[in-house]
Write an enzyme that holds these catalytic residues in place. Structure first.
Site, PDB file in Angstrom:
ATOM      1  N   HIS A  27       0.841  -1.197   0.000  1.00  0.00           N
ATOM      2  CA  HIS A  27       0.000   0.000   0.000  1.00  0.00           C
ATOM      3  C   HIS A  27       0.872   1.240   0.000  1.00  0.00           C
ATOM      4  CE1 HIS A  27       0.468   1.618   4.152  1.00  0.00           C
ATOM      5  NE2 HIS A  27       0.777   0.368   4.457  1.00  0.00           N
ATOM      6  N   CYS A  28       0.306   2.325  -0.563  1.00  0.00           N
ATOM      7  CA  CYS A  28       0.972   3.623  -0.499  1.00  0.00           C
ATOM      8  C   CYS A  28       0.169   4.493   0.462  1.00  0.00           C
ATOM      9  CB  CYS A  28       1.065   4.253  -1.889  1.00  0.00           C
ATOM     10  SG  CYS A  28      -0.530   4.525  -2.676  1.00  0.00           S
ATOM     11  N   LEU A  29       0.221   5.795   0.302  1.00  0.00           N
ATOM     12  CA  LEU A  29      -0.447   6.682   1.250  1.00  0.00           C
ATOM     13  C   LEU A  29      -1.965   6.545   1.207  1.00  0.00           C
ATOM     14  CD1 LEU A  29      -0.056   8.958   3.327  1.00  0.00           C
ATOM     15  CD2 LEU A  29      -0.252  10.585   1.436  1.00  0.00           C
ATOM     16  N   ARG A  31      -3.659   4.181  -1.371  1.00  0.00           N
ATOM     17  CA  ARG A  31      -4.167   3.077  -2.189  1.00  0.00           C
ATOM     18  C   ARG A  31      -3.615   1.720  -1.774  1.00  0.00           C
ATOM     19  NH1 ARG A  31      -2.465   5.720  -7.715  1.00  0.00           N
ATOM     20  NH2 ARG A  31      -1.513   7.214  -6.307  1.00  0.00           N
TER      21      ARG A  31
END
Length: 485
Positions: A27-29, A31
Protein backbone atom coordinates in the site's frame (compact mmCIF):
# COMPACT_ATOMS: atom_id res chain seq x y z
CA UNK A 1 -19.86 3.44 14.58
CA UNK A 2 -16.50 1.60 14.23
CA UNK A 3 -15.82 0.00 10.87
CA UNK A 4 -15.60 -3.77 10.60
CA UNK A 5 -12.27 -4.05 8.74
CA UNK A 6 -12.42 -7.84 8.76
CA UNK A 7 -15.68 -7.76 6.81
CA UNK A 8 -14.32 -5.03 4.52
CA UNK A 9 -11.31 -7.20 3.68
CA UNK A 10 -13.48 -10.27 3.09
CA UNK A 11 -15.60 -8.24 0.68
CA UNK A 12 -12.52 -6.94 -1.14
CA UNK A 13 -11.19 -10.48 -1.48
CA UNK A 14 -14.52 -11.69 -2.84
CA UNK A 15 -14.63 -9.03 -5.56
CA UNK A 16 -10.97 -9.29 -6.65
CA UNK A 17 -11.25 -13.00 -7.35
CA UNK A 18 -10.35 -14.44 -3.94
CA UNK A 19 -7.14 -15.03 -2.03
CA UNK A 20 -5.72 -17.31 -4.69
CA UNK A 21 -5.92 -14.52 -7.29
CA UNK A 22 -3.51 -12.26 -5.32
CA UNK A 23 0.23 -12.67 -5.89
CA UNK A 24 1.46 -9.71 -3.82
CA UNK A 25 0.00 -6.80 -1.87
CA UNK A 26 1.36 -3.46 -0.64
CA UNK A 27 0.00 0.00 0.00
CA UNK A 28 0.97 3.62 -0.50
CA UNK A 29 -0.45 6.68 1.25
CA UNK A 30 -3.97 6.27 -0.10
CA UNK A 31 -4.17 3.08 -2.19
CA UNK A 32 -4.06 -0.66 -1.71
CA UNK A 33 -1.86 -2.09 -4.49
CA UNK A 34 -2.37 -5.67 -5.60
CA UNK A 35 -0.62 -7.81 -8.18
CA UNK A 36 -3.37 -10.12 -9.45
CA UNK A 37 -2.96 -13.31 -11.43
CA UNK A 38 -6.07 -12.58 -13.50
CA UNK A 39 -7.56 -9.07 -13.50
CA UNK A 40 -10.59 -10.29 -15.46
CA UNK A 41 -11.86 -11.92 -12.25
CA UNK A 42 -12.38 -8.50 -10.62
CA UNK A 43 -15.98 -7.38 -10.11
CA UNK A 44 -15.23 -3.67 -10.19
CA UNK A 45 -18.79 -2.43 -9.69
CA UNK A 46 -19.24 -4.46 -6.51
CA UNK A 47 -15.72 -3.63 -5.34
CA UNK A 48 -16.28 0.12 -5.71
CA UNK A 49 -19.52 -0.14 -3.73
CA UNK A 50 -17.67 -1.28 -0.56
CA UNK A 51 -17.93 1.27 2.25
CA UNK A 52 -14.30 2.48 2.37
CA UNK A 53 -13.48 2.06 -1.33
CA UNK A 54 -13.37 5.34 -3.28
CA UNK A 55 -12.57 3.76 -6.63
CA UNK A 56 -10.30 1.23 -8.31
CA UNK A 57 -8.25 0.89 -11.46
CA UNK A 58 -5.47 -1.11 -13.09
CA UNK A 59 -2.22 0.59 -14.13
CA UNK A 60 1.34 -0.60 -14.81
CA UNK A 61 0.43 -4.22 -14.07
CA UNK A 62 -0.93 -3.35 -10.60
CA UNK A 63 -4.56 -3.27 -9.50
CA UNK A 64 -5.04 -0.28 -7.23
CA UNK A 65 -7.91 0.27 -4.80
CA UNK A 66 -8.34 3.87 -3.60
CA UNK A 67 -9.19 3.87 0.12
CA UNK A 68 -7.71 7.01 1.64
CA UNK A 69 -5.01 8.10 4.04
CA UNK A 70 -5.06 6.35 7.41
CA UNK A 71 -7.69 3.75 6.57
CA UNK A 72 -5.61 2.08 3.86
CA UNK A 73 -3.06 0.96 6.46
CA UNK A 74 -5.77 -0.60 8.63
CA UNK A 75 -7.22 -2.44 5.64
CA UNK A 76 -3.76 -3.63 4.60
CA UNK A 77 -2.91 -5.00 8.05
CA UNK A 78 -6.21 -6.88 8.16
CA UNK A 79 -5.64 -8.16 4.62
CA UNK A 80 -2.29 -9.68 5.61
CA UNK A 81 -3.86 -11.26 8.68
CA UNK A 82 -6.79 -12.76 6.77
CA UNK A 83 -4.85 -14.00 3.75
CA UNK A 84 -1.50 -14.93 5.28
CA UNK A 85 0.28 -12.92 2.57
CA UNK A 86 3.77 -11.70 3.38
CA UNK A 87 4.23 -7.96 3.77
CA UNK A 88 5.63 -6.47 0.56
CA UNK A 89 7.08 -3.07 -0.30
CA UNK A 90 5.90 -0.84 -3.11
CA UNK A 91 9.12 -1.69 -4.96
CA UNK A 92 8.33 -5.42 -4.69
CA UNK A 93 4.85 -4.92 -6.08
CA UNK A 94 6.05 -2.63 -8.88
CA UNK A 95 8.70 -5.13 -9.92
CA UNK A 96 6.15 -7.96 -9.97
CA UNK A 97 3.66 -5.84 -11.89
CA UNK A 98 6.28 -4.73 -14.43
CA UNK A 99 6.64 -8.30 -15.67
CA UNK A 100 3.13 -8.02 -17.10
CA UNK A 101 3.81 -4.88 -19.14
CA UNK A 102 4.54 -4.46 -22.84
CA UNK A 103 7.72 -2.61 -23.95
CA UNK A 104 6.05 0.81 -24.23
CA UNK A 105 4.46 0.46 -20.79
CA UNK A 106 7.81 -0.58 -19.34
CA UNK A 107 9.49 2.50 -20.81
CA UNK A 108 6.82 4.76 -19.33
CA UNK A 109 7.16 3.01 -15.98
CA UNK A 110 10.94 3.54 -16.02
CA UNK A 111 10.46 7.25 -16.66
CA UNK A 112 7.85 7.42 -13.91
CA UNK A 113 10.10 5.65 -11.40
CA UNK A 114 12.97 8.01 -12.24
CA UNK A 115 11.06 11.30 -12.10
CA UNK A 116 8.69 10.72 -9.20
CA UNK A 117 11.42 10.84 -6.47
CA UNK A 118 12.78 14.16 -7.77
CA UNK A 119 9.40 15.76 -8.49
CA UNK A 120 9.25 17.61 -5.11
CA UNK A 121 12.49 19.40 -5.97
CA UNK A 122 11.20 20.37 -9.42
CA UNK A 123 7.85 21.61 -8.10
CA UNK A 124 9.51 23.55 -5.28
CA UNK A 125 11.81 25.24 -7.79
CA UNK A 126 8.82 26.06 -9.99
CA UNK A 127 6.89 27.68 -7.16
CA UNK A 128 9.89 29.72 -6.03
CA UNK A 129 10.49 30.81 -9.60
CA UNK A 130 6.85 31.85 -9.80
CA UNK A 131 7.19 33.99 -6.67
CA UNK A 132 10.29 35.61 -8.11
CA UNK A 133 8.50 36.34 -11.37
CA UNK A 134 5.72 38.08 -9.45
CA UNK A 135 8.22 40.24 -7.54
CA UNK A 136 10.23 41.15 -10.64
CA UNK A 137 7.45 41.66 -13.20
CA UNK A 138 6.87 45.25 -14.35
CA UNK A 139 3.31 46.54 -14.33
CA UNK A 140 1.77 43.54 -12.61
CA UNK A 141 1.05 45.35 -9.35
CA UNK A 142 2.25 48.92 -10.05
CA UNK A 143 1.93 50.72 -13.40
CA UNK A 144 5.29 50.77 -15.19
CA UNK A 145 7.15 49.38 -12.21
CA UNK A 146 7.99 46.06 -10.62
CA UNK A 147 7.92 45.52 -6.89
CA UNK A 148 11.74 45.55 -7.07
CA UNK A 149 11.66 49.02 -8.65
CA UNK A 150 9.23 50.32 -6.06
CA UNK A 151 10.88 48.66 -3.07
CA UNK A 152 14.66 48.26 -3.65
CA UNK A 153 14.98 46.57 -0.27
CA UNK A 154 13.44 43.46 -1.85
CA UNK A 155 16.52 42.93 -4.05
CA UNK A 156 18.34 40.71 -1.56
CA UNK A 157 15.21 38.62 -1.01
CA UNK A 158 14.73 38.33 -4.77
CA UNK A 159 18.34 37.23 -5.29
CA UNK A 160 18.08 34.59 -2.57
CA UNK A 161 14.79 33.17 -3.86
CA UNK A 162 16.17 33.22 -7.41
CA UNK A 163 19.21 31.17 -6.35
CA UNK A 164 17.00 28.66 -4.53
CA UNK A 165 14.66 28.42 -7.53
CA UNK A 166 17.47 27.88 -10.03
CA UNK A 167 19.33 25.24 -8.03
CA UNK A 168 17.12 22.31 -9.03
CA UNK A 169 17.22 23.28 -12.71
CA UNK A 170 20.94 24.09 -12.87
CA UNK A 171 21.83 20.77 -11.23
CA UNK A 172 18.94 18.78 -12.69
CA UNK A 173 21.31 16.26 -14.34
CA UNK A 174 22.69 15.41 -10.88
CA UNK A 175 19.16 14.78 -9.54
CA UNK A 176 18.25 12.64 -12.54
CA UNK A 177 21.63 10.90 -12.38
CA UNK A 178 20.98 9.85 -8.78
CA UNK A 179 17.45 8.62 -9.46
CA UNK A 180 18.25 6.95 -12.79
CA UNK A 181 21.29 4.99 -11.59
CA UNK A 182 19.24 3.84 -8.61
CA UNK A 183 16.57 2.60 -11.01
CA UNK A 184 19.11 0.96 -13.36
CA UNK A 185 20.97 -0.79 -10.54
CA UNK A 186 24.13 1.32 -10.50
CA UNK A 187 25.84 3.23 -7.70
CA UNK A 188 23.78 6.32 -6.90
CA UNK A 189 26.82 8.37 -5.92
CA UNK A 190 28.41 7.72 -9.32
CA UNK A 191 25.15 8.82 -10.92
CA UNK A 192 25.36 12.09 -9.01
CA UNK A 193 29.00 12.55 -10.10
CA UNK A 194 28.06 11.90 -13.72
CA UNK A 195 25.24 14.43 -13.52
CA UNK A 196 27.54 17.05 -11.99
CA UNK A 197 30.16 16.31 -14.66
CA UNK A 198 27.62 17.32 -17.32
CA UNK A 199 27.17 20.75 -15.67
CA UNK A 200 30.77 21.34 -14.58
CA UNK A 201 31.65 25.06 -14.57
CA UNK A 202 34.63 24.43 -16.89
CA UNK A 203 32.15 23.53 -19.63
CA UNK A 204 30.39 26.19 -21.69
CA UNK A 205 27.06 26.77 -19.94
CA UNK A 206 24.34 24.89 -21.80
CA UNK A 207 22.09 27.96 -21.80
CA UNK A 208 24.67 29.75 -23.98
CA UNK A 209 25.03 26.89 -26.49
CA UNK A 210 22.63 28.35 -29.05
CA UNK A 211 24.44 31.68 -29.26
CA UNK A 212 27.86 30.06 -29.46
CA UNK A 213 26.77 27.58 -32.13
CA UNK A 214 25.32 30.45 -34.21
CA UNK A 215 28.40 32.64 -33.63
CA UNK A 216 26.30 35.47 -32.19
CA UNK A 217 28.45 38.28 -30.79
CA UNK A 218 31.63 36.49 -31.87
CA UNK A 219 30.98 33.59 -29.48
CA UNK A 220 32.54 30.25 -30.42
CA UNK A 221 32.07 26.68 -29.27
CA UNK A 222 35.03 25.40 -27.23
CA UNK A 223 36.31 21.87 -27.92
CA UNK A 224 38.23 19.13 -26.14
CA UNK A 225 41.29 18.08 -28.13
CA UNK A 226 42.24 14.54 -27.09
CA UNK A 227 45.78 13.66 -28.25
CA UNK A 228 45.17 15.51 -31.50
CA UNK A 229 42.88 12.68 -32.62
CA UNK A 230 39.48 13.20 -31.01
CA UNK A 231 37.62 16.51 -30.86
CA UNK A 232 34.28 17.04 -29.14
CA UNK A 233 32.32 19.97 -27.79
CA UNK A 234 33.26 21.32 -24.37
CA UNK A 235 29.66 22.14 -23.55
CA UNK A 236 27.46 21.59 -20.48
CA UNK A 237 23.94 20.20 -20.34
CA UNK A 238 22.21 22.37 -17.75
CA UNK A 239 18.54 21.48 -17.42
CA UNK A 240 18.76 18.65 -19.97
CA UNK A 241 17.20 15.24 -19.42
CA UNK A 242 18.08 12.89 -22.27
CA UNK A 243 21.92 13.03 -21.93
CA UNK A 244 21.95 12.00 -18.28
CA UNK A 245 19.23 9.37 -18.75
CA UNK A 246 21.30 7.55 -21.38
CA UNK A 247 24.56 8.17 -19.52
CA UNK A 248 23.12 6.78 -16.27
CA UNK A 249 22.00 3.61 -18.03
CA UNK A 250 25.42 3.10 -19.64
CA UNK A 251 27.18 3.90 -16.36
CA UNK A 252 25.12 1.24 -14.58
CA UNK A 253 25.89 -1.32 -17.26
CA UNK A 254 29.63 -0.55 -17.27
CA UNK A 255 29.80 -0.66 -13.48
CA UNK A 256 27.89 -3.95 -13.31
CA UNK A 257 30.13 -5.51 -15.97
CA UNK A 258 33.28 -4.46 -14.11
CA UNK A 259 32.05 -5.68 -10.72
CA UNK A 260 31.57 -9.18 -12.12
CA UNK A 261 35.15 -9.30 -13.39
CA UNK A 262 37.30 -7.26 -11.00
CA UNK A 263 38.44 -9.03 -7.80
CA UNK A 264 36.66 -7.77 -4.68
CA UNK A 265 39.92 -6.52 -3.15
CA UNK A 266 40.50 -4.19 -6.12
CA UNK A 267 36.95 -3.04 -6.85
CA UNK A 268 37.07 0.19 -4.84
CA UNK A 269 40.26 1.20 -6.65
CA UNK A 270 39.35 0.15 -10.18
CA UNK A 271 35.56 0.10 -10.68
CA UNK A 272 34.54 3.71 -9.84
CA UNK A 273 37.33 5.45 -11.73
CA UNK A 274 37.04 3.21 -14.79
CA UNK A 275 33.25 3.61 -14.82
CA UNK A 276 33.41 7.41 -14.60
CA UNK A 277 36.16 7.77 -17.22
CA UNK A 278 34.46 5.49 -19.77
CA UNK A 279 30.99 6.91 -19.24
CA UNK A 280 32.22 10.50 -18.98
CA UNK A 281 34.01 10.35 -22.35
CA UNK A 282 30.99 8.72 -23.95
CA UNK A 283 28.61 11.24 -22.33
CA UNK A 284 30.52 14.34 -23.45
CA UNK A 285 31.75 13.00 -26.78
CA UNK A 286 28.77 11.03 -28.13
CA UNK A 287 25.70 10.79 -25.88
CA UNK A 288 25.42 14.52 -25.17
CA UNK A 289 25.65 15.82 -28.74
CA UNK A 290 23.39 13.07 -30.14
CA UNK A 291 20.70 13.41 -27.48
CA UNK A 292 20.81 17.21 -27.73
CA UNK A 293 20.04 16.85 -31.43
CA UNK A 294 17.24 14.35 -30.73
CA UNK A 295 15.79 16.63 -28.07
CA UNK A 296 15.96 19.59 -30.44
CA UNK A 297 14.12 17.68 -33.18
CA UNK A 298 11.40 16.41 -30.81
CA UNK A 299 10.92 19.82 -29.24
CA UNK A 300 10.84 21.53 -32.63
CA UNK A 301 8.15 19.09 -33.76
CA UNK A 302 5.99 19.78 -30.72
CA UNK A 303 6.55 23.53 -31.02
CA UNK A 304 5.75 23.30 -34.74
CA UNK A 305 2.31 21.87 -34.01
CA UNK A 306 1.79 24.53 -31.36
CA UNK A 307 2.81 27.32 -33.75
CA UNK A 308 1.02 26.19 -36.92
CA UNK A 309 -2.12 24.38 -35.70
CA UNK A 310 -2.53 25.51 -32.07
CA UNK A 311 -6.21 24.61 -31.83
CA UNK A 312 -5.54 21.04 -32.97
CA UNK A 313 -2.65 20.63 -30.55
CA UNK A 314 -4.67 22.03 -27.64
CA UNK A 315 -7.69 19.89 -28.51
CA UNK A 316 -5.63 16.71 -28.64
CA UNK A 317 -3.73 17.43 -25.45
CA UNK A 318 -6.73 18.72 -23.51
CA UNK A 319 -8.68 15.59 -24.40
CA UNK A 320 -5.92 13.03 -23.93
CA UNK A 321 -4.08 14.10 -20.79
CA UNK A 322 -6.62 12.75 -18.28
CA UNK A 323 -6.92 9.39 -20.10
CA UNK A 324 -3.12 9.20 -20.07
CA UNK A 325 -3.20 9.61 -16.28
CA UNK A 326 -5.31 6.44 -16.17
CA UNK A 327 -2.56 4.53 -17.99
CA UNK A 328 0.26 6.18 -16.04
CA UNK A 329 1.81 7.52 -19.26
CA UNK A 330 1.38 11.15 -18.17
CA UNK A 331 4.73 11.07 -16.37
CA UNK A 332 6.56 11.23 -19.68
CA UNK A 333 5.48 14.88 -20.08
CA UNK A 334 7.81 15.95 -17.28
CA UNK A 335 10.77 15.36 -19.57
CA UNK A 336 9.04 17.15 -22.46
CA UNK A 337 8.21 20.16 -20.27
CA UNK A 338 11.78 20.44 -19.05
CA UNK A 339 13.13 20.18 -22.59
CA UNK A 340 10.76 22.94 -23.75
CA UNK A 341 11.84 25.15 -20.84
CA UNK A 342 15.53 24.63 -21.67
CA UNK A 343 15.18 25.13 -25.41
CA UNK A 344 12.45 27.76 -25.62
CA UNK A 345 12.42 29.44 -22.23
CA UNK A 346 8.94 28.23 -21.35
CA UNK A 347 6.47 25.37 -21.74
CA UNK A 348 2.91 25.51 -23.06
CA UNK A 349 2.16 21.92 -22.01
CA UNK A 350 2.28 22.29 -18.23
CA UNK A 351 -0.39 25.06 -18.12
CA UNK A 352 -2.73 22.70 -20.00
CA UNK A 353 -1.93 19.92 -17.51
CA UNK A 354 -2.88 22.21 -14.62
CA UNK A 355 -6.19 23.11 -16.29
CA UNK A 356 -6.95 19.44 -16.97
CA UNK A 357 -6.51 18.72 -13.26
CA UNK A 358 -8.76 21.65 -12.33
CA UNK A 359 -11.42 20.43 -14.77
CA UNK A 360 -11.48 16.99 -13.12
CA UNK A 361 -11.86 18.66 -9.72
CA UNK A 362 -14.73 20.82 -10.97
CA UNK A 363 -16.65 17.80 -12.29
CA UNK A 364 -16.20 16.09 -8.93
CA UNK A 365 -17.37 19.27 -7.18
CA UNK A 366 -20.53 19.21 -9.31
CA UNK A 367 -21.13 15.63 -8.20
CA UNK A 368 -20.93 16.85 -4.62
CA UNK A 369 -23.61 19.38 -5.52
CA UNK A 370 -25.99 16.80 -7.00
CA UNK A 371 -25.17 13.73 -4.87
CA UNK A 372 -28.05 12.36 -2.87
CA UNK A 373 -26.36 10.80 0.15
CA UNK A 374 -23.67 11.60 2.68
CA UNK A 375 -21.10 9.06 1.48
CA UNK A 376 -21.24 10.31 -2.12
CA UNK A 377 -21.02 13.94 -0.99
CA UNK A 378 -18.06 13.21 1.27
CA UNK A 379 -16.21 11.31 -1.44
CA UNK A 380 -16.88 13.95 -4.11
CA UNK A 381 -15.87 16.90 -1.92
CA UNK A 382 -12.64 15.26 -0.80
CA UNK A 383 -11.81 14.24 -4.37
CA UNK A 384 -12.49 17.77 -5.68
CA UNK A 385 -10.19 19.37 -3.11
CA UNK A 386 -7.47 16.84 -3.96
CA UNK A 387 -7.75 17.61 -7.70
CA UNK A 388 -7.66 21.35 -7.05
CA UNK A 389 -4.37 20.69 -5.24
CA UNK A 390 -3.01 18.79 -8.28
CA UNK A 391 -3.80 15.15 -7.36
CA UNK A 392 -6.58 13.93 -9.67
CA UNK A 393 -6.70 10.17 -9.05
CA UNK A 394 -9.35 10.33 -6.28
CA UNK A 395 -11.56 12.55 -8.45
CA UNK A 396 -11.17 10.46 -11.60
CA UNK A 397 -11.30 6.97 -10.15
CA UNK A 398 -13.52 7.65 -7.16
CA UNK A 399 -16.12 9.88 -8.81
CA UNK A 400 -15.86 10.94 -12.45
CA UNK A 401 -15.05 7.64 -14.16
CA UNK A 402 -17.44 5.89 -11.84
CA UNK A 403 -20.40 7.76 -13.36
CA UNK A 404 -18.78 8.48 -16.74
CA UNK A 405 -20.61 11.70 -17.65
CA UNK A 406 -18.61 13.86 -15.15
CA UNK A 407 -15.44 12.55 -16.75
CA UNK A 408 -16.62 13.53 -20.22
CA UNK A 409 -17.69 16.94 -18.89
CA UNK A 410 -14.20 17.38 -17.42
CA UNK A 411 -12.59 16.50 -20.76
CA UNK A 412 -14.82 19.06 -22.50
CA UNK A 413 -13.81 21.75 -20.01
CA UNK A 414 -10.16 20.78 -20.31
CA UNK A 415 -10.29 21.06 -24.12
CA UNK A 416 -12.06 24.44 -24.02
CA UNK A 417 -9.57 25.86 -21.49
CA UNK A 418 -6.57 24.41 -23.36
CA UNK A 419 -7.67 25.95 -26.65
CA UNK A 420 -8.19 29.34 -25.00
CA UNK A 421 -4.78 29.54 -23.31
CA UNK A 422 -3.04 28.14 -26.39
CA UNK A 423 -4.55 30.81 -28.64
CA UNK A 424 -3.40 33.38 -26.09
CA UNK A 425 0.16 31.96 -25.98
CA UNK A 426 0.20 31.21 -22.26
CA UNK A 427 3.57 29.81 -21.13
CA UNK A 428 5.12 28.66 -17.87
CA UNK A 429 8.83 29.11 -17.08
CA UNK A 430 8.76 26.14 -14.69
CA UNK A 431 6.66 23.27 -13.38
CA UNK A 432 4.55 24.07 -10.31
CA UNK A 433 1.52 22.66 -8.52
CA UNK A 434 -0.91 21.44 -11.17
CA UNK A 435 -4.08 22.81 -9.57
CA UNK A 436 -5.56 26.11 -8.39
CA UNK A 437 -2.15 27.47 -7.23
CA UNK A 438 -0.80 26.95 -10.77
CA UNK A 439 -1.07 30.62 -11.73
CA UNK A 440 1.95 31.36 -9.52
CA UNK A 441 4.17 29.42 -11.94
CA UNK A 442 2.92 31.16 -15.11
CA UNK A 443 4.81 34.04 -16.75
CA UNK A 444 3.38 37.18 -15.11
CA UNK A 445 2.28 38.70 -18.41
CA UNK A 446 0.29 35.52 -19.13
CA UNK A 447 -1.42 35.26 -15.72
CA UNK A 448 -4.61 37.18 -16.68
CA UNK A 449 -5.30 34.89 -19.64
CA UNK A 450 -4.43 31.82 -17.59
CA UNK A 451 -6.92 32.92 -14.91
CA UNK A 452 -9.59 33.13 -17.62
CA UNK A 453 -8.59 29.60 -18.64
CA UNK A 454 -9.00 28.53 -15.01
CA UNK A 455 -12.52 29.99 -14.95
CA UNK A 456 -13.34 27.98 -18.08
CA UNK A 457 -11.87 24.81 -16.54
CA UNK A 458 -14.00 25.35 -13.43
CA UNK A 459 -17.26 26.50 -15.03
CA UNK A 460 -17.65 24.23 -18.07
CA UNK A 461 -17.26 20.84 -16.30
CA UNK A 462 -19.34 22.00 -13.33
CA UNK A 463 -22.24 23.31 -15.41
CA UNK A 464 -22.21 20.37 -17.84
CA UNK A 465 -22.17 17.84 -15.01
CA UNK A 466 -25.03 19.56 -13.17
CA UNK A 467 -27.01 19.87 -16.42
CA UNK A 468 -26.66 16.18 -17.25
CA UNK A 469 -27.53 15.22 -13.67
CA UNK A 470 -30.68 17.34 -13.78
CA UNK A 471 -31.62 15.84 -17.13
CA UNK A 472 -31.28 12.40 -15.61
CA UNK A 473 -33.29 13.52 -12.62
CA UNK A 474 -36.14 14.61 -14.85
CA UNK A 475 -35.88 11.44 -16.88
CA UNK A 476 -35.65 9.03 -13.96
CA UNK A 477 -37.94 10.87 -11.61
CA UNK A 478 -35.68 10.60 -8.58
CA UNK A 479 -32.25 11.89 -7.68
CA UNK A 480 -30.73 8.55 -6.73
CA UNK A 481 -31.28 7.09 -10.17
CA UNK A 482 -30.21 10.31 -11.83
CA UNK A 483 -26.83 10.44 -10.14
CA UNK A 484 -26.08 6.77 -9.77
CA UNK A 485 -27.26 5.61 -13.19
Amino acid sequence: MPKDYNQIVLSILEFVGGRDNIKQAAHCLTRLRLVLKDESQVNQAQLDAIEVVKGSFAAAGIFQIVIGAGEVEKVYRQLLQVTGLKQATLADVKEEGAAKLNPVQRLVKILSDIFMPILPAIITAGLLMGINNLIGSKGLFIDGKSLLDAYPGLQGTWDLINMMANTSFVFLPALVGWSATKKFGGSEILGIVMGLLLVHPDLLNGWAYGKAAAGIGGAKLPYFNILGVFHFEKVGYQGQILPILIAAYILSQVEGWLKKRVPAALQLLIVPITTIVITGVLALGIIGPVTRSIGTVLTSGIVGIYEHVPVLGALIFGALYAPLVITGMHHMFIAVDLQLIVQNGGTFIWPMIALSNIAQGSAALAMFWVAGNGKEKSMASTAALSAYAGITEPAMFGVNLRYRYPFYAALTGSVAAAIFITLNRVLAPAIGVGGLPAFISIFPQNIPMFLVGMVIAVAVPFLLTVAVAKHRLLKAGKQGAAVME
